[in-house]
Design a protein around this motif. Structure first.
Motif, PDB file in Angstrom:
ATOM      1  N   MET A  33      -4.301  -4.134  49.565  1.00 20.16           N
ATOM      2  CA  MET A  33      -4.873  -2.803  49.774  1.00 20.16           C
ATOM      3  C   MET A  33      -4.405  -2.273  51.115  1.00 20.16           C
ATOM      4  N   GLY A  34      -4.377  -0.964  51.190  1.00 22.17           N
ATOM      5  CA  GLY A  34      -3.925  -0.393  52.447  1.00 22.17           C
ATOM      6  C   GLY A  34      -4.109   1.098  52.510  1.00 22.17           C
ATOM      7  N   TRP A  35      -3.496   1.679  53.511  1.00 22.81           N
ATOM      8  CA  TRP A  35      -3.605   3.104  53.778  1.00 22.81           C
ATOM      9  C   TRP A  35      -2.215   3.720  53.967  1.00 22.81           C
ATOM     10  N   HIS A  36      -2.067   4.898  53.394  1.00 27.22           N
ATOM     11  CA  HIS A  36      -0.913   5.724  53.616  1.00 27.22           C
ATOM     12  C   HIS A  36      -1.424   7.070  54.105  1.00 27.22           C
ATOM     13  N   VAL A  47       0.669   3.516  56.575  1.00 25.52           N
ATOM     14  CA  VAL A  47      -0.050   3.324  57.828  1.00 25.52           C
ATOM     15  C   VAL A  47      -0.273   1.829  58.049  1.00 25.52           C
ATOM     16  N   ALA A  48      -0.888   1.182  57.076  1.00 25.17           N
ATOM     17  CA  ALA A  48      -1.126  -0.255  57.182  1.00 25.17           C
ATOM     18  C   ALA A  48      -1.520  -0.797  55.821  1.00 25.17           C
ATOM     19  N   ASN A  58       0.678  -5.485  57.495  1.00 26.81           N
ATOM     20  CA  ASN A  58       1.887  -4.722  57.767  1.00 26.81           C
ATOM     21  C   ASN A  58       1.478  -3.356  58.293  1.00 26.81           C
ATOM     22  N   TYR A  59       1.945  -3.006  59.478  1.00 21.62           N
ATOM     23  CA  TYR A  59       1.648  -1.711  60.067  1.00 21.62           C
ATOM     24  C   TYR A  59       2.885  -0.838  60.095  1.00 21.62           C
ATOM     25  N   THR A  68      -6.178  -0.637  63.357  1.00 20.16           N
ATOM     26  CA  THR A  68      -6.439  -1.989  62.872  1.00 20.16           C
ATOM     27  C   THR A  68      -6.987  -1.929  61.458  1.00 20.16           C
ATOM     28  N   ILE A  69      -6.365  -2.665  60.579  1.00 22.80           N
ATOM     29  CA  ILE A  69      -6.859  -2.750  59.202  1.00 22.80           C
ATOM     30  C   ILE A  69      -7.630  -4.055  59.045  1.00 22.80           C
ATOM     31  N   SER A  70      -8.732  -3.982  58.297  1.00 25.11           N
ATOM     32  CA  SER A  70      -9.527  -5.180  58.058  1.00 25.11           C
ATOM     33  C   SER A  70     -10.167  -5.082  56.689  1.00 25.11           C
ATOM     34  N   ARG A  71     -10.787  -6.176  56.293  1.00 21.37           N
ATOM     35  CA  ARG A  71     -11.324  -6.235  54.935  1.00 21.37           C
ATOM     36  C   ARG A  71     -12.677  -6.928  54.937  1.00 21.37           C
ATOM     37  N   ASP A  72     -13.571  -6.422  54.114  1.00 23.49           N
ATOM     38  CA  ASP A  72     -14.857  -7.076  53.844  1.00 23.49           C
ATOM     39  C   ASP A  72     -14.804  -7.550  52.399  1.00 23.49           C
TER      40      ASP A  72
END
Length: 118
Positions: A33-36, A47-48, A58-59, A68-72
């Motif tokens: 999962m990530g962000w664009h 983005v990450a 990956n940034y 900063t990307i993180s996960r719950d």
């Protein structure tokens, strides 16, 4: 798979913002999962992203050192903590997820607008 993004808004330059993306539905094969983001008149860019299997992150160049990307795992949610925001970070931010199972495919959530302005 449904992706619900939230947390966008207006922030002043130098400020911080946290985006959230909650995944629901048949997420058993989601492996990344990530962000664009997409700024007006520009192409969508990474983005990450975060790979679940090994925690690899990956940034994109624009995010390095500031985001900063993180996960719950329990909440099936991925976060993007953004700091030292600049006007050029203004964009629609999209959550993305990749199904890495037997039938690979990608998913996009609806975007959330981040505006960095004084």
């Amino acid at each position: 798979v449904q992706l619900q993004a939230s947390g966008g808004g207006l922030v002043q330059p130098g400020g911080s913002l946290r985006l959230s993306c909650a995944a629901s539905g048949d997420i058993s094969s989601i492996g990344l999962m990530g962000w664009h983001r997409q700024a007006p008149g520009k192409q969508r860019e990474l983005v990450a992203d975060l790979r679940f299997r090994d925690g690899r992150i990956n940034y994109g160049d624009s995010a390095k050192g500031r985001f900063t990307i993180s996960r719950d795992n329990v909440k099936n949610t991925v976060y993007l903590q953004m700091s030292s925001l600049k006007p050029e970070d203004t964009a629609v931010y999209y959550c993305a997820a990749d199904d890495l199972g037997p039938y690979p495919r990608g998913y996009w959530g609806k975007g959330t607008l981040v505006t960095v302005s004084s």
